[in-house]
Design an enzyme around this catalytic site. Sequence first.
Site, mmCIF file in Angstrom:
data_model
loop_
_atom_site.group_PDB
_atom_site.id
_atom_site.type_symbol
_atom_site.label_atom_id
_atom_site.label_comp_id
_atom_site.label_asym_id
_atom_site.label_seq_id
_atom_site.Cartn_x
_atom_site.Cartn_y
_atom_site.Cartn_z
ATOM 1 N N CYS A 69 35.046 1.755 45.083
ATOM 2 C CA CYS A 69 36.101 2.589 44.535
ATOM 3 C C CYS A 69 35.659 3.173 43.207
ATOM 4 C CB CYS A 69 37.382 1.776 44.325
ATOM 5 S SG CYS A 69 38.017 0.989 45.827
ATOM 6 N N GLY A 86 34.583 6.916 46.851
ATOM 7 C CA GLY A 86 35.599 6.599 47.846
ATOM 8 C C GLY A 86 36.322 7.842 48.304
ATOM 9 N N ASN A 118 38.319 -1.743 41.040
ATOM 10 C CA ASN A 118 37.105 -1.521 41.827
ATOM 11 C C ASN A 118 36.396 -2.851 41.977
ATOM 12 O OD1 ASN A 118 34.724 -0.519 43.019
ATOM 13 N ND2 ASN A 118 33.798 -0.128 41.027
ATOM 14 N N GLY A 119 36.174 -3.280 43.207
ATOM 15 C CA GLY A 119 35.493 -4.550 43.443
ATOM 16 C C GLY A 119 36.113 -5.297 44.599
ATOM 17 N N TYR A 150 22.264 3.776 45.691
ATOM 18 C CA TYR A 150 23.082 4.592 46.588
ATOM 19 C C TYR A 150 24.347 5.165 45.968
ATOM 20 C CZ TYR A 150 25.879 5.820 50.717
ATOM 21 O OH TYR A 150 26.650 6.478 51.640
ATOM 22 N N THR A 207 21.067 11.386 48.221
ATOM 23 C CA THR A 207 20.681 10.354 47.263
ATOM 24 C C THR A 207 19.174 10.184 47.173
ATOM 25 O OG1 THR A 207 22.703 9.232 47.983
ATOM 26 C CG2 THR A 207 21.237 8.011 46.531
ATOM 27 N N ASP A 244 14.733 7.805 52.993
ATOM 28 C CA ASP A 244 16.160 7.521 52.831
ATOM 29 C C ASP A 244 16.334 6.496 51.731
ATOM 30 O OD1 ASP A 244 18.847 7.788 53.239
ATOM 31 O OD2 ASP A 244 18.834 7.145 55.328
ATOM 32 N N ASP A 245 17.540 6.461 51.144
ATOM 33 C CA ASP A 245 17.783 5.495 50.072
ATOM 34 C C ASP A 245 17.848 4.079 50.603
ATOM 35 O OD1 ASP A 245 20.758 5.066 50.789
ATOM 36 O OD2 ASP A 245 20.655 7.214 50.444
#
Length: 505
Positions: free
Chosen positions: A2, A28, A102-103, A259, A305, A367-368
Amino acid sequence: MCGIVGIAGVMPVNQSIYDALTVLQHRGQDAAGIITIDANNCFRLRKANGLVSDVFEARHMQRLQGNMGIGHVRYPTAGSSSASEAQPFYVNSPYGITLAHNGNLTNAHELRKKLFEEKRRHINTTSDSEILLNIFASELDNFRHYPLEADNIFAAIAATNRLIRGAYACVAMIIGHGMVAFRDPNGIRPLVLGKRDIDENRTEYMVASESVALDTLGFDFLRDVAPGEAIYITEEGQLFTRQCADNPVSNPCLFEYVYFARPDSFIDKISVYSARVNMGTKLGEKIAREWEDLDIDVVIPIPETSCDIALEIARILGKPYRQGFVKNRYVGRTFIMPGQQLRRKSVRRKLNANRAEFRDKNVLLVDDSIVRGTTSEQIIEMAREAGAKKVYLASAAPEIRFPNVYGIDMPSATELIAHGREVDEIRQIIGADGLIFQDLNDLIDAVRAENPDIQQFECSVFNGVYVTKDVDQGYLDFLDTLRNDDAKAVQRQNEVENLEMHNEG
């Protein structure tokens, strides 16, 4: 994952919070919310499922009055994706408190039970953020006088830290007091503090998940909120800070740099862009050592990314760098999209191959990371359809073998392509001619080079070591029953919209 933002200002904050959420949208895309405190000391809330631009219309913005407010963009890592679980959350006692988080809390189940049986507090959703809010409110309720002093608020946050476990960066508002923000004792999730001087006598403060939100609004970056630290900004604009954890230690999430974070952000004094360039250097050197006999014609990133990483790999290898995929920017990130079928459908809508860069070439795709393998398999297939002779794949992150419990939606081990598999087996499944992963030590060195003061990172998805030391197989099995794709499909079928009476619909 988030994104959160909070502004304690001297002018209306609705547009500023909206703008901040748009630059945090990458964190998000499931839901968004803004809540403000108006001139009558009442909360004004608007939250719903969808992108920021879809959730907030002119009529909503006009109602979000006030000089102090917080905002949130959500991808559901705990609970369902119902609009009723969009944030911020609100409780009316004591005072009236609203919170965005967030978490992910790793002891949410026992906290829910404790709140009901001991505190007589009912949790109406499956969100751990509502639990966190009620724990904080319960601790504030221990102080029976009004108004609260800064010492009281910090004491409540310290008590909250002792009760909850997991990863959390939070911003909240308390009616009659002001705005608070706090970060978990391990500093797993990012949180930054900034200020903006309006004139000689007036200053506005802002907290956000990433520094790019400060930049967008013209706030000066002050610093990262330290692990375990709390910030309190009164209604009058006075700033207080205090360490509210017993044994804080810096364990920032390594995957933020791989990312999630925007490249123009700084997190814990680390430039995300520079960290990714360093990742490219490390991985390029490994490719040069281990794949010296491969005939690579061109290096192509899987946007976006990995672009900076791939450019550095191309420089190390002395190969041309080309943008071989064109991205439709209006499709959400695939690995954080709910449901495997949605992810599969999304990949081809999201990317299209530029045939001129693939035809009759041996291509190195970068790719990341590789999470479920869904994207990798389809992109390799697209490269072959575009005429590539051979397709090699390099991942800037090591093999993701373990679930994440700290706020990233990849919890089910059985859904991780690298879980229980060796590299060659993964290569065969995704259909690559060659596959190489970054070494974990190299990844850590690449990020830590930007801030040597950080001694360790939260790397559980790579090594299975959970820094909160409370995660066992029983908990992982419990999460699997809640969060795998089959479980989420059932949740989506059973969800009923509940916008809540106070939501500015």
